[in-house]
Enzyme design. Structure first.
Site, mmCIF file in Angstrom:
data_model
loop_
_atom_site.group_PDB
_atom_site.id
_atom_site.type_symbol
_atom_site.label_atom_id
_atom_site.label_comp_id
_atom_site.label_asym_id
_atom_site.label_seq_id
_atom_site.Cartn_x
_atom_site.Cartn_y
_atom_site.Cartn_z
ATOM 1 N N MET A 93 0.810 -1.211 0.000
ATOM 2 C CA MET A 93 0.000 0.000 0.000
ATOM 3 C C MET A 93 0.850 1.271 0.000
ATOM 4 O O MET A 93 0.313 2.368 -0.087
ATOM 5 C CB MET A 93 -0.945 0.002 1.199
ATOM 6 C CG MET A 93 -2.025 -1.057 1.135
ATOM 7 S SD MET A 93 -3.174 -0.759 -0.228
ATOM 8 C CE MET A 93 -4.263 -2.191 -0.053
ATOM 9 N N SER A 170 -8.561 1.479 16.042
ATOM 10 C CA SER A 170 -7.995 1.141 17.343
ATOM 11 C C SER A 170 -8.463 2.136 18.384
ATOM 12 O O SER A 170 -8.815 3.278 18.057
ATOM 13 C CB SER A 170 -6.465 1.176 17.237
ATOM 14 O OG SER A 170 -5.853 1.170 18.506
ATOM 15 N N TYR A 183 1.392 5.847 14.830
ATOM 16 C CA TYR A 183 0.255 4.935 14.622
ATOM 17 C C TYR A 183 -1.051 5.583 15.049
ATOM 18 O O TYR A 183 -2.051 5.554 14.318
ATOM 19 C CB TYR A 183 0.518 3.658 15.426
ATOM 20 C CG TYR A 183 -0.631 2.686 15.478
ATOM 21 C CD1 TYR A 183 -0.860 1.790 14.436
ATOM 22 C CD2 TYR A 183 -1.473 2.627 16.585
ATOM 23 C CE1 TYR A 183 -1.904 0.879 14.493
ATOM 24 C CE2 TYR A 183 -2.515 1.720 16.652
ATOM 25 C CZ TYR A 183 -2.725 0.848 15.604
ATOM 26 O OH TYR A 183 -3.761 -0.048 15.666
ATOM 27 N N GLU A 221 0.277 -12.019 16.287
ATOM 28 C CA GLU A 221 1.723 -12.181 16.480
ATOM 29 C C GLU A 221 2.432 -10.835 16.492
ATOM 30 O O GLU A 221 3.328 -10.598 17.306
ATOM 31 C CB GLU A 221 2.299 -13.068 15.372
ATOM 32 C CG GLU A 221 1.918 -14.533 15.489
ATOM 33 C CD GLU A 221 2.582 -15.380 14.413
ATOM 34 O OE1 GLU A 221 3.593 -14.922 13.826
ATOM 35 O OE2 GLU A 221 2.099 -16.483 14.161
#
Length: 293
Positions: A93, A170, A183, A221
């Site tokens: 992306m 989030s 982020y 993970e």
């Protein structure tokens, strides 16, 4: 009196929200049978689990992520699980043309689209902000601008099918958290853009739903590797998280809070009435001594 109003009005809003959204329409797996769905970030984590759930529900799948070898394995497993069809397009992306390539593949293959699930994220560090503006710019391109680009390309097909857009975000996009500045910035941007777009859809009578998924700590993970040494919470299961995202999109809900809608709503309530207290609560959940610059 002013303080009482400041406390009462958000509480009233919270109560009304629970009243209207506590009993959504029942979900049925048949709602996905034969539906045409794009899932981004589908080679691992929550995206991979969404692909498997959708396959069991007999949807048509177009999956995308960076790593072709991983995508091949996910597609193979989806076909074993009963997907009506499954294919992939690999790419990054970071390439500003790639979102349109993915959507064009769906158009050429299916001639339409029912659901766009935007789930991919770029790599970022979990640490004090190091002043790298270039990294912030790159992350905005991957985590935000590519979402806008994919939505723009897919919108004509979604309008025709009266489909759904599902945006995986989030809690870091609702309230600031330490060690995630780049982020968090991208996730706040998603909330602002898609909340504004939802207004415009309603004004224009465009019957395309937008669901913002506000996620907490999930046991993928990548998340475990990045933050398990510093966060005291127990992560929620990615398999259940993936299913809840699909359900919320199909039921055309405005927002999903996972793992706990109650906890998420209380955090947002505190943000309005006691932001400093909320900030102290957030900081207390981190093992700051384990963060090394």
């Amino acid at each position: 009196m002013g303080l009482l109003l400041k406390i009462f009005i958000p509480l009233l809003g919270l109560a009304l929200a629970f009243y209207f959204y506590s009993a959504p329409e029942d979900f049925s797996e048949e709602m996905l049978r034969g539906k045409r769905v794009i899932v981004t970030g589908a080679s691992s984590g929550i995206g991979e689990q969404m692909a498997y759930h959708l396959a069991r529900m007999e949807a048509h799948l177009l999956l995308t992520a960076r790593t072709e070898a991983k995508l091949q394995k996910v597609v193979e497993q989806c076909l074993k699980l009963g997907a009506a069809s499954a294919r992939y397009v690999s790419g990054s992306m970071e390439d500003t043309t790639f979102p349109e390539v993915v959507v064009k593949e769906a158009e050429n293959t299916w001639g339409g689209l029912d659901m766009l699930i935007l789930n991919h994220i770029g790599y970022t560090y979990f640490n004090y902000f190091n002043g790298d503006v270039g990294h912030v710019r790159k992350l905005l391109e991957i985590n935000f601008l590519s979402y806008v680009a994919m939505t723009t390309s897919a919108l004509p097909m979604l309008k025709e099918s009266e489909g759904s857009i599902v945006v995986v975000s989030s809690m870091a996009g609702k309230t600031g958290t330490p060690f995630t500045a780049p982020y968090s910035a991208t996730k706040f941007a998603l909330d602002g853009f898609f909340s504004s777009l939802r207004h415009e859809f309603i004004i224009d009578k465009v019957n395309v739903s937008i669901t913002l998924c506000v996620l907490g700590y999930i046991n993928t993970e990548n998340a475990m590797r990045a933050v398990s040494h510093a966060i005291q919470d127990t992560p929620a299961p990615k398999e259940e998280c993936a299913l809840e995202i699909i359900k919320s999109g199909v039921l055309r809900q405005r927002e999903l809070h996972y793992p706990s809608r109650v906890a998420g709503s209380l955090l947002l309530l505190l943000q309005g009435v006691a932001p400093d207290f909320l900030d102290s609560l957030i900081r207390s959940n981190y093992k700051v001594e384990n963060i090394r610059r």
